[in-house]
Design a protein around this motif. Structure first.
Motif, PDB file in Angstrom:
ATOM      1  N   LEU A  14      -1.138   1.502   6.355  1.00  0.00           N
ATOM      2  CA  LEU A  14      -0.671   0.321   5.630  1.00  0.00           C
ATOM      3  C   LEU A  14       0.517  -0.287   6.356  1.00  0.00           C
ATOM      4  CD1 LEU A  14      -0.539   1.708   1.976  1.00  0.00           C
ATOM      5  CD2 LEU A  14      -2.260   0.200   2.947  1.00  0.00           C
ATOM      6  N   LEU A  20       2.613  -4.262  -1.502  1.00  0.00           N
ATOM      7  CA  LEU A  20       1.533  -3.289  -1.601  1.00  0.00           C
ATOM      8  C   LEU A  20       0.434  -3.861  -2.492  1.00  0.00           C
ATOM      9  CD1 LEU A  20       0.373  -0.449  -1.121  1.00  0.00           C
ATOM     10  CD2 LEU A  20       1.746   0.331  -3.066  1.00  0.00           C
ATOM     11  N   TYR A  37       4.637   5.019  -0.715  1.00  0.00           N
ATOM     12  CA  TYR A  37       5.025   3.680  -0.267  1.00  0.00           C
ATOM     13  C   TYR A  37       6.496   3.417  -0.592  1.00  0.00           C
ATOM     14  CZ  TYR A  37       4.472  -1.162   1.090  1.00  0.00           C
ATOM     15  OH  TYR A  37       4.599  -2.359   1.740  1.00  0.00           O
TER      16      TYR A  37
END
Length: 98
Positions: A14, A20, A37
């Motif tokens: 990512l 996100l 994250y």
């Protein structure tokens, strides 16, 4: 007998940029994904996030908000204003790393 479990998928790379998008992830992936994250953003000094969970019936949003409430590094979160996704996204403010 066939297993009901999905096979483990390889890790997905990512972009760590403070945004996100959860549309492509399964509900079972949310907890580790959101937690990791947040940790990675803090390491990189990204303290303002936008998590896109979609509008739908609100199930994904509720899961995300539950995770954010339990995360000690989350200072505050709120639904995004209309121009940033409205109730389909959540804005998050993180505490800086010590």
């Amino acid at each position: 007998m066939a297993s009901d479990k999905s096979p483990d998928l390889p890790p997905v790379a990512l972009d760590i940029n403070g945004e996100l998008d959860l549309h492509t992830f399964r509900p079972s992936e949310l907890s580790p994904l959101v937690t990791d994250y947040i940790d990675e953003c803090r390491k990189r000094g990204i303290l303002s996030l936008r998590i896109i969970h979609g509008k739908g019936q609100g199930v994904q949003r509720e899961r995300v908000h539950h995770l954010l409430k339990r995360n000690p590094f989350v200072k505050a979160f709120r639904l995004a204003p209309p121009e940033a996704g409205g109730w389909g996204a959540t804005l998050v403010e993180l505490a800086p790393p010590a």
